[in-house]
Design a protein around this motif. Structure first.
Motif, PDB file in Angstrom:
ATOM      1  N   GLU A 159       0.807  -1.212   0.000  1.00  0.00           N
ATOM      2  CA  GLU A 159       0.000   0.000   0.000  1.00  0.00           C
ATOM      3  C   GLU A 159       0.846   1.270   0.000  1.00  0.00           C
ATOM      4  O   GLU A 159       1.756   1.408   0.796  1.00  0.00           O
ATOM      5  CB  GLU A 159      -0.890   0.004   1.250  1.00  0.00           C
ATOM      6  CG  GLU A 159      -1.754   1.219   1.366  1.00  0.00           C
ATOM      7  CD  GLU A 159      -2.510   1.254   2.680  1.00  0.00           C
ATOM      8  OE1 GLU A 159      -2.845   2.364   3.095  1.00  0.00           O
ATOM      9  OE2 GLU A 159      -2.751   0.193   3.268  1.00  0.00           O
ATOM     10  N   GLY A 160       0.546   2.164  -0.907  1.00  0.00           N
ATOM     11  CA  GLY A 160       1.085   3.510  -0.844  1.00  0.00           C
ATOM     12  C   GLY A 160       2.423   3.757  -1.503  1.00  0.00           C
ATOM     13  O   GLY A 160       2.862   4.885  -1.573  1.00  0.00           O
ATOM     14  N   THR A 161       3.088   2.729  -1.980  1.00  0.00           N
ATOM     15  CA  THR A 161       4.394   2.951  -2.591  1.00  0.00           C
ATOM     16  C   THR A 161       4.764   1.769  -3.470  1.00  0.00           C
ATOM     17  O   THR A 161       4.232   0.686  -3.328  1.00  0.00           O
ATOM     18  CB  THR A 161       5.493   3.145  -1.524  1.00  0.00           C
ATOM     19  OG1 THR A 161       6.713   3.442  -2.189  1.00  0.00           O
ATOM     20  CG2 THR A 161       5.658   1.919  -0.656  1.00  0.00           C
ATOM     21  N   GLU A 162       5.682   2.008  -4.370  1.00  0.00           N
ATOM     22  CA  GLU A 162       6.219   0.918  -5.181  1.00  0.00           C
ATOM     23  C   GLU A 162       7.665   0.621  -4.799  1.00  0.00           C
ATOM     24  O   GLU A 162       8.284  -0.268  -5.345  1.00  0.00           O
ATOM     25  CB  GLU A 162       6.127   1.277  -6.665  1.00  0.00           C
ATOM     26  CG  GLU A 162       4.691   1.371  -7.136  1.00  0.00           C
ATOM     27  CD  GLU A 162       4.591   1.687  -8.611  1.00  0.00           C
ATOM     28  OE1 GLU A 162       5.584   1.513  -9.338  1.00  0.00           O
ATOM     29  OE2 GLU A 162       3.523   2.118  -9.027  1.00  0.00           O
ATOM     30  N   GLY A 163       8.214   1.390  -3.872  1.00  0.00           N
ATOM     31  CA  GLY A 163       9.608   1.207  -3.491  1.00  0.00           C
ATOM     32  C   GLY A 163       9.769   1.054  -1.994  1.00  0.00           C
ATOM     33  O   GLY A 163       8.834   0.730  -1.279  1.00  0.00           O
ATOM     34  N   ALA A 164      10.974   1.320  -1.537  1.00  0.00           N
ATOM     35  CA  ALA A 164      11.295   1.185  -0.120  1.00  0.00           C
ATOM     36  C   ALA A 164      10.568   2.244   0.703  1.00  0.00           C
ATOM     37  O   ALA A 164      10.186   3.299   0.203  1.00  0.00           O
ATOM     38  CB  ALA A 164      12.803   1.316   0.075  1.00  0.00           C
ATOM     39  N   VAL A 165      10.399   1.940   1.985  1.00  0.00           N
ATOM     40  CA  VAL A 165       9.811   2.873   2.937  1.00  0.00           C
ATOM     41  C   VAL A 165      10.788   3.038   4.091  1.00  0.00           C
ATOM     42  O   VAL A 165      11.285   2.047   4.636  1.00  0.00           O
ATOM     43  CB  VAL A 165       8.457   2.344   3.478  1.00  0.00           C
ATOM     44  CG1 VAL A 165       7.947   3.218   4.609  1.00  0.00           C
ATOM     45  CG2 VAL A 165       7.434   2.256   2.364  1.00  0.00           C
ATOM     46  N   ASN A 209      11.900  13.653  -3.346  1.00  0.00           N
ATOM     47  CA  ASN A 209      12.359  12.703  -4.349  1.00  0.00           C
ATOM     48  C   ASN A 209      11.463  11.482  -4.478  1.00  0.00           C
ATOM     49  O   ASN A 209      11.802  10.532  -5.183  1.00  0.00           O
ATOM     50  CB  ASN A 209      13.792  12.258  -4.027  1.00  0.00           C
ATOM     51  CG  ASN A 209      14.757  13.395  -4.199  1.00  0.00           C
ATOM     52  OD1 ASN A 209      14.914  13.930  -5.293  1.00  0.00           O
ATOM     53  ND2 ASN A 209      15.390  13.800  -3.113  1.00  0.00           N
ATOM     54  N   GLY A 210      10.338  11.469  -3.782  1.00  0.00           N
ATOM     55  CA  GLY A 210       9.393  10.362  -3.883  1.00  0.00           C
ATOM     56  C   GLY A 210       9.602   9.240  -2.888  1.00  0.00           C
ATOM     57  O   GLY A 210       8.925   8.218  -2.955  1.00  0.00           O
TER      58      GLY A 210
END
Length: 123
Positions: free
Chosen positions: A58-64, A106-107
């Motif tokens: 949920e909420g991202t396609e990359g690292a958190v 930067n996302g």
């Protein structure tokens, strides 16, 4: 913001393979291991690695980048007052986290987290 600990959550295609790699080759140990999350700890309890399934992340396609704070609600209020866009509102998760999300310029998703229940795998 006082940061107590930090962790990085990585969306992966195969939780078990990821767990096995970090445990076998890099000295981590699994503190939480189920079909939704694998939480890996090392000798220093101030950091951890979290693996989550890529599908349905949920909420991202990359690292958190998760930053453990003393009071997530107060941090959300402070950041909102400073004009920071809250990209996922404050919520309590069933496993004992209170969290919200912002996104840096930067996302990169940054997730201030407060443990409101027992913190799994505490050393």
């Amino acid at each position: 913001m006082r940061i107590r600990r930090f962790s990085v959550a990585l969306p992966v295609g195969d939780l078990a393979a990821g767990r096995d790699f970090y445990v076998r080759h890099l000295g981590f140990r699994a503190a939480v291991d189920n079909d939704r999350v694998v939480k890996l700890l090392h000798d220093d309890p101030s950091y951890e690695l979290v693996l989550v399934p890529r599908s349905g992340w949920e909420g991202t396609e990359g690292a958190v980048l998760a930053l453990e704070v003393d009071d997530a609600a107060a941090e959300e209020e402070r950041l909102r007052a400073e004009g920071v866009e809250i990209t996922a509102p404050l919520r309590d998760e069933e496993w004992g986290e209170r969290l919200f999300q912002v996104t840096d310029p930067n996302g990169v998703v940054v997730q201030p987290v407060q443990w409101i229940g027992g913190r799994p795998g505490d050393i």
